[in-house]
Write an enzyme that holds these catalytic residues in place. Structure first.
Site, short mmCIF file in Angstrom:
data_model
loop_
_atom_site.label_atom_id
_atom_site.label_comp_id
_atom_site.label_asym_id
_atom_site.label_seq_id
_atom_site.Cartn_x
_atom_site.Cartn_y
_atom_site.Cartn_z
CB SER A 119 -0.86 0.05 1.27
OG SER A 119 -1.67 -1.06 1.40
CD GLU A 152 -3.13 3.04 -7.01
OE1 GLU A 152 -3.57 4.19 -6.94
OE2 GLU A 152 -2.52 2.49 -6.07
N1 CAA Z 1 -16.13 -10.36 -1.39
C1 CAA Z 1 -16.90 -10.49 -2.47
N2 CAA Z 1 -17.97 -9.72 -2.72
C2 CAA Z 1 -18.30 -8.79 -1.80
C3 CAA Z 1 -17.52 -8.60 -0.63
C4 CAA Z 1 -16.40 -9.44 -0.44
N3 CAA Z 1 -15.59 -9.32 0.62
N4 CAA Z 1 -18.09 -7.60 0.08
C5 CAA Z 1 -19.16 -7.17 -0.63
N5 CAA Z 1 -19.28 -7.87 -1.76
C6 CAA Z 1 -20.26 -7.67 -2.84
C7 CAA Z 1 -21.63 -8.14 -2.43
O1 CAA Z 1 -21.82 -9.49 -2.78
C8 CAA Z 1 -22.56 -7.22 -3.21
O2 CAA Z 1 -22.71 -7.69 -4.54
P1 CAA Z 1 -24.13 -7.52 -5.28
O3 CAA Z 1 -24.48 -6.06 -5.21
O4 CAA Z 1 -23.86 -8.00 -6.69
O5 CAA Z 1 -25.08 -8.38 -4.53
C9 CAA Z 1 -21.78 -5.91 -3.33
O6 CAA Z 1 -20.40 -6.25 -3.08
C10 CAA Z 1 -22.27 -4.93 -2.33
O7 CAA Z 1 -22.16 -5.54 -1.05
P2 CAA Z 1 -23.16 -5.31 0.16
O8 CAA Z 1 -24.53 -5.02 -0.36
O9 CAA Z 1 -23.00 -6.42 1.13
O10 CAA Z 1 -22.56 -4.07 0.93
P3 CAA Z 1 -22.26 -2.63 0.42
O11 CAA Z 1 -23.26 -2.12 -0.55
O12 CAA Z 1 -22.00 -1.85 1.67
O13 CAA Z 1 -20.88 -2.75 -0.39
C11 CAA Z 1 -18.54 -2.57 -0.43
C12 CAA Z 1 -19.74 -3.26 0.19
C13 CAA Z 1 -18.42 -2.97 -1.89
C14 CAA Z 1 -17.33 -3.04 0.34
C15 CAA Z 1 -18.75 -1.02 -0.36
O14 CAA Z 1 -19.12 -0.65 0.96
C16 CAA Z 1 -17.52 -0.23 -0.75
O15 CAA Z 1 -17.25 -0.04 -1.91
N6 CAA Z 1 -16.77 0.26 0.27
C17 CAA Z 1 -15.55 1.03 0.05
C18 CAA Z 1 -14.39 0.09 -0.17
C19 CAA Z 1 -13.11 0.82 -0.36
O16 CAA Z 1 -13.01 2.04 -0.28
N7 CAA Z 1 -12.07 0.05 -0.62
C20 CAA Z 1 -10.74 0.56 -0.74
C21 CAA Z 1 -10.01 0.36 0.55
S1 CAA Z 1 -8.41 1.07 0.54
C22 CAA Z 1 -7.47 -0.06 -0.27
O17 CAA Z 1 -7.90 -1.11 -0.62
C23 CAA Z 1 -6.06 0.34 -0.55
C24 CAA Z 1 -5.07 0.16 0.50
O18 CAA Z 1 -3.89 -0.01 0.15
C25 CAA Z 1 -5.38 0.27 1.95
P1 NAD Z 2 -3.35 -9.33 6.48
O1 NAD Z 2 -2.80 -9.03 7.81
O2 NAD Z 2 -4.82 -9.58 6.33
O3 NAD Z 2 -2.60 -10.58 5.82
C1 NAD Z 2 -1.22 -10.71 5.75
C2 NAD Z 2 -0.93 -12.20 5.67
O4 NAD Z 2 0.44 -12.39 5.28
C3 NAD Z 2 -1.11 -12.93 7.02
O5 NAD Z 2 -2.02 -13.98 6.84
C4 NAD Z 2 0.29 -13.45 7.36
O6 NAD Z 2 0.29 -14.71 7.97
C5 NAD Z 2 0.90 -13.53 5.97
N1 NAD Z 2 2.37 -13.52 5.93
C6 NAD Z 2 3.23 -12.76 6.64
N2 NAD Z 2 4.50 -13.03 6.27
C7 NAD Z 2 4.44 -13.99 5.30
C8 NAD Z 2 5.39 -14.67 4.50
N3 NAD Z 2 6.69 -14.43 4.61
N4 NAD Z 2 4.94 -15.60 3.60
C9 NAD Z 2 3.63 -15.84 3.47
N5 NAD Z 2 2.68 -15.22 4.19
C10 NAD Z 2 3.07 -14.29 5.09
O7 NAD Z 2 -2.90 -8.10 5.55
P2 NAD Z 2 -3.59 -7.58 4.21
O8 NAD Z 2 -4.60 -6.55 4.56
O9 NAD Z 2 -3.96 -8.73 3.34
O10 NAD Z 2 -2.35 -6.79 3.56
C11 NAD Z 2 -1.35 -7.47 2.81
C12 NAD Z 2 -0.62 -6.46 1.95
O11 NAD Z 2 -1.56 -5.82 1.07
C13 NAD Z 2 0.06 -5.34 2.74
O12 NAD Z 2 1.23 -4.97 2.06
C14 NAD Z 2 -0.97 -4.21 2.66
O13 NAD Z 2 -0.40 -2.94 2.82
C15 NAD Z 2 -1.53 -4.41 1.26
N6 NAD Z 2 -2.87 -3.89 1.03
C16 NAD Z 2 -3.82 -3.95 2.01
C17 NAD Z 2 -5.10 -3.46 1.74
C18 NAD Z 2 -6.18 -3.50 2.77
O14 NAD Z 2 -7.20 -2.82 2.60
N7 NAD Z 2 -6.05 -4.27 3.84
C19 NAD Z 2 -5.41 -2.96 0.46
C20 NAD Z 2 -4.41 -2.95 -0.54
C21 NAD Z 2 -3.14 -3.41 -0.24
#
Ligand code: CAA
Ligand code: NAD
Length: 292
Positions: A119, A152
């Site tokens: 991330s 990305e």
């Molecule tokens: N796996 C598979 N499908 C899923 C799911 C999961 N974990 N969670 C939800 N869905 C599907 C559902 O089946 C549903 O599909 P249908 O509409 O076809 O039935 C759809 O997604 C909508 O789900 P829900 O009705 O249960 O719930 P919702 O309307 O609240 O949607 C959500 C859930 C799609 C997660 C929505 O809330 C959302 O888009 N949230 C924002 C997510 C977001 O911002 N993600 C980015 C996080 S940051 C990141 O990823 C980067 C990083 O590095 C940290």
């Molecule tokens: P998580 O904590 O859910 O899972 C990480 C997993 O990696 C754990 O199950 C752990 O046992 C395993 N692990 C640790 N060291 C390992 C190794 N050497 N070999 C194999 N498995 C190992 O974390 P996550 O949320 O899945 O995040 C994983 C990566 O994806 C991170 O780099 C995170 O920044 C990135 N990411 C996270 C998100 C998010 O929304 N959580 C979104 C995009 C990217």
């Protein structure tokens, strides 16, 4: 598509989703976890998600079974030696990622592409720890992977055009919409999204409003699919904390600094939805905001 064998390392929130979408798209997918318990938990997560897709009639039972048959699971890094691409989704720690890529570098063939789902870490810092700097990219999927369309695709100054094109084509082949991003910490999305989540935590700490009201305000006021605290719990509080530390270390700008409240929640072991508690308690049918 010259990629057919995919390796996924880490089967947590992200790795399980990446493995699932790749298997559903017809790739032979091998998943590696650190031990049998984590492997079993990841396996169950993928199975549950595939079953849910069948229940929701997004996938037929035959398609689910075919995808399941294309998945294999291991705790041995050496089982990834024959993969065409290895996608890393382990903990957000450079040392752990580099130890893994170093081991893979010795094992995998010349043609294998290495990709990180990080991330916030610089792809360059991982590529530099291997002997295949030209065959190293970022493939940043979004949570939940089966739903979010974006990937990305990140190139470093050393990534070859061929590698970038193969990785871009792979992202398309797993049904995603790839965009090209430069190798800066946070790429495109997290550069904007992480300060937003951290600001919500600062707002809470200042007593501006409650967790529930801030979430309601952003969903009803801006049309966001979930509020910032639900999103923090969804991403994982431990992961968000690590991302924030890494981005702050990189930019030295206050907006990326981890708020003290975030660190306190991590210290309490409240890692968000995956651990049952974060800003909300997730043990019941509906999330309940916690006293913070
Ligand atoms: N796996 C598979 N499908 C899923 C799911 C999961 N974990 N969670 C939800 N869905 C599907 C559902 O089946 C549903 O599909 P249908 O509409 O076809 O039935 C759809 O997604 C909508 O789900 P829900 O009705 O249960 O719930 P919702 O309307 O609240 O949607 C959500 C859930 C799609 C997660 C929505 O809330 C959302 O888009 N949230 C924002 C997510 C977001 O911002 N993600 C980015 C996080 S940051 C990141 O990823 C980067 C990083 O590095 C940290
Ligand atoms: P998580 O904590 O859910 O899972 C990480 C997993 O990696 C754990 O199950 C752990 O046992 C395993 N692990 C640790 N060291 C390992 C190794 N050497 N070999 C194999 N498995 C190992 O974390 P996550 O949320 O899945 O995040 C994983 C990566 O994806 C991170 O780099 C995170 O920044 C990135 N990411 C996270 C998100 C998010 O929304 N959580 C979104 C995009 C990217």
């Amino acid at each position: 598509m010259d990629i057919s064998k995919v390796g996924v390392v880490g089967c947590g929130l992200m790795g399980s989703g990446i493995a699932e979408v790749a298997a559903k798209s017809g790739f032979d997918v091998r998943v590696r976890e650190v031990n049998d318990d984590f492997l079993e938990a990841g396996r169950k997560r993928i199975r549950k998600s595939l079953d849910r897709a069948v229940e929701k009639e997004k996938l037929s039972a035959e398609e689910r079974d075919a995808a399941w048959d294309r998945l294999s699971f291991t705790t041995e890094v050496s089982d990834l030696a024959d993969r065409d691409i290895v996608i890393e989704a382990i903990v957000e720690e450079l040392e752990a990622k580099n130890a893994l890529f170093g081991a893979l570098d010795e094992l995998c063939g010349e043609g294998t592409i290495f990709a990180s789902n990080t991330s916030s870490l610089a792809i360059t810092d991982m590529a530099a720890a291997t002997s295949r700097r030209d065959r190293f990219v970022g493939l940043h999927f979004f949570n939940p992977v089966p739903v979010m369309k974006l990937v990305e695709v990140v190139r470093t100054i050393a990534t070859s055009d061929e590698t970038f094109d193969r990785a871009f084509a792979f992202a398309k082949a797993v049904g995603k919409a790839p965009v090209a991003a430069k190798d800066n910490s946070g790429f495109i999305v997290n550069l904007l999204l992480v300060p937003y989540m951290l600001d919500a935590i600062r707002q809470l700490d200042r007593g501006v409003a409650s967790i529930a009201d801030i979430d309601t305000a952003m969903t009803l006021g801006c049309g966001y699919p979930m509020g910032p605290f639900t999103l923090c719990d969804f991403v994982g509080i431990d992961t968000l904390y690590k991302i924030s530390e890494i981005m702050y270390d990189e930019y030295r700008e206050e907006r990326y600094a981890p708020p003290p409240l975030l660190r306190r929640i991590v210290s309490m072991g409240r890692y968000g939805r995956k651990s049952g508690q974060g800003f909300y308690d997730w043990s019941g049918e509906k999330p309940v905001p916690l006293e913070i």
